[in-house]
Design an enzyme around this catalytic site. Structure first.
Site, PDB file in Angstrom:
ATOM      1  N   ASN A  14       0.865  -1.288   0.000  1.00  0.00           N
ATOM      2  CA  ASN A  14      -0.110  -0.024  -0.102  1.00  0.00           C
ATOM      3  C   ASN A  14       0.886   1.369   0.074  1.00  0.00           C
ATOM      4  OD1 ASN A  14      -1.904   2.119   0.528  1.00  0.00           O
ATOM      5  ND2 ASN A  14      -2.989   0.661   2.088  1.00  0.00           N
ATOM      6  N   ARG A  87      -2.375  -1.616  -3.763  1.00  0.00           N
ATOM      7  CA  ARG A  87      -3.574  -0.746  -3.483  1.00  0.00           C
ATOM      8  C   ARG A  87      -3.009   0.204  -4.920  1.00  0.00           C
ATOM      9  NH1 ARG A  87      -3.795   4.505  -0.105  1.00  0.00           N
ATOM     10  NH2 ARG A  87      -5.915   5.281  -0.683  1.00  0.00           N
ATOM     11  N   HIS A 175     -11.010   5.866  -1.747  1.00  0.00           N
ATOM     12  CA  HIS A 175     -11.339   5.057  -0.416  1.00  0.00           C
ATOM     13  C   HIS A 175     -12.331   3.798  -0.781  1.00  0.00           C
ATOM     14  CE1 HIS A 175     -10.253   9.215   1.702  1.00  0.00           C
ATOM     15  NE2 HIS A 175      -9.071   8.005   1.585  1.00  0.00           N
ATOM     16  N   ARG A 235      -4.733  18.852   1.471  1.00  0.00           N
ATOM     17  CA  ARG A 235      -5.440  18.820   0.358  1.00  0.00           C
ATOM     18  C   ARG A 235      -6.538  20.033   0.741  1.00  0.00           C
ATOM     19  NH1 ARG A 235      -6.496  12.955  -1.173  1.00  0.00           N
ATOM     20  NH2 ARG A 235      -4.724  12.278   0.269  1.00  0.00           N
ATOM     21  N   GLU A 370      -7.603  -2.033   4.871  1.00  0.00           N
ATOM     22  CA  GLU A 370      -7.449  -2.143   3.304  1.00  0.00           C
ATOM     23  C   GLU A 370      -6.595  -3.338   2.959  1.00  0.00           C
ATOM     24  OE1 GLU A 370      -8.001   2.446   1.958  1.00  0.00           O
ATOM     25  OE2 GLU A 370      -6.248   1.850   3.158  1.00  0.00           O
TER      26      GLU A 370
END
Length: 385
Positions: A14, A87, A175, A235, A370
């Site tokens: 990831n 990912r 996501h 961000r 994840e």
């Protein structure tokens, strides 16, 4: 000869813009190794086996090599791997499910790099490093955009003309691996059926909210790239298109991208991108940054509720969602009009179920995982099921 890839250990990578998390899973789901390289290209740190050390890690390929060396030192033989899974944040307009990394799939992921400039390039660098180390090893990409393929066209299409300059510019959503894992695992974690109208908030350095109706994404706050939606660590979140054009006019397109992706958000408002640092700071600017994060989460949650036609449960996941009682309380307070009540003491302790008796809407915490979900997806792909 390698063991059947579907039964052999799977490496899950990831990659973030300056980090790399690696886990190795047995076919049983057991974690055989876990490690993370952080601040790659800077003051790099390697953490594995309960130990952390400073190491020079100039890029993600070096980080992967260091993590695999740590795995060997811990007793795991990387030669036993049956596959590697990654990912990949953006799959572009055509990749709507996890897929084996054939040349065509790899080319499409590379083409989508401009849409996720902080995430796709590092993931692709790790994929290339794995291919160099084990030329015959099967590799799988799990795309963060895939879960949102069920959003109807009226929800994902921008009001743009269909001309060459706008091709591929649409709402994708991100996501998705976190949300897909949540949908699959929440019932067993709570002992309850999956709520029909689930407001899911993945809150971390990157943050989004998803409207999940009957287990499917029907709306989400992120759009064309992971820049849109909520206030985030570095961000901007939602910003008018002409404001972006004006920033680019005053500087240039590359400088504008740097400002919007790496110098904005909580970092710009409060001086730190880490919510824990802001909560500990006790300054007016830090408090304002936290309030901003909460305000825009409530604001955009309202749109998600409208897209679902109501709400039966709110679930928090991600680093901030799981660990910040302040943020959870602020958001739940702003959603009280839904008929939601919660126990502040349970909220502070971080219990999985936050609601009080008589509430019409559940409030829940579910840990993000994840990597294990990527491993499950990869086993399905390589076994052909």
């Amino acid at each position: 000869m390698r063991e059947d890839p579907a039964l052999a250990p799977i490496l899950v990578a990831n990659a973030g813009s300056s980090s790399l998390k690696v886990r190795v899973f047995a076919a049983t789901g057991e974690t055989l190794f876990a490690g993370i390289a952080s601040e790659i290209g800077g003051h790099s740190q390697l953490t594995a086996g309960g130990r952390s050390e400073a190491l020079p890690l100039p890029d993600h390929a070096d980080a992967l090599a260091a993590l695999l060396s740590a795995a060997e030192a811990g007793g795991f033989d990387p030669a036993a791997l049956g596959a590697a899974a990654h990912r990949v944040v953006h799959g572009g307009p055509d990749l709507a499910a996890s897929a084996e990394l054939t040349p065509d799939v790899l080319a499409r992921a590379e083409a989508a790099s401009a849409l996720a400039p902080l995430h796709n390039p590092p993931a692709l660098a790790v994929i290339a490093a794995v291919a160099r180390a084990w030329p015959g090893l099967r590799q799988v990409a799990a795309f963060d955009t895939a879960f949102h393929a069920t959003i109807p066209e009226v929800g994902w299409r921008y009001a743009l003309p269909d001309i060459p300059e706008t091709r591929g510019i649409r709402r994708y959503g991100f996501h998705g691996l976190s949300y897909a894992s949540l949908v699959a695992r929440l019932p067993s974690a709570t002992g309850l059926p999956l709520p029909r109208r689930l407001l899911a908030a993945h809150l971390g350095n990157g943050a989004s909210i998803c409207a999940i109706r009957d287990g499917r994404s029907v709306a989400t706050t992120m759009g064309y790239s992971p820049l849109g939606g909520l206030t985030m660590g570095t961000r901007t979140g939602e910003i008018d298109g002409n404001a972006v054009l004006e920033i680019a006019r005053r500087s240039d397109i590359n400088r504008a991208a740097q400002i919007l992706n790496r110098e904005s958000g909580l970092k710009a408002l409060g001086g730190a991108s880490d919510m824990r640092a802001l909560e500990a700071a006790g300054t007016k600017t830090a408090a304002f940054a936290i309030d901003h994060f909460i305000h825009w989460a409530i604001h955009q949650a309202g749109a998600m509720v409208a897209d679902m036609g109501g709400c039966d449960a709110v679930v928090f996941t991600g680093g901030i969602g799981e660990n910040s009682a302040t943020v959870r309380a602020g958001i739940l307070g702003g959603l009280a009009y839904l008929g939601l009540t919660f126990d502040p003491e349970a909220n502070a302790r971080g219990n999985r179920r936050l609601d009080a008796a008589g509430s019409r809407v559940l409030a829940l915490i579910h840990p993000a995982d994840e990597e294990s979900w990527i491993a499950e997806e990869a086993r399905q792909v390589i076994s052909g099921s």
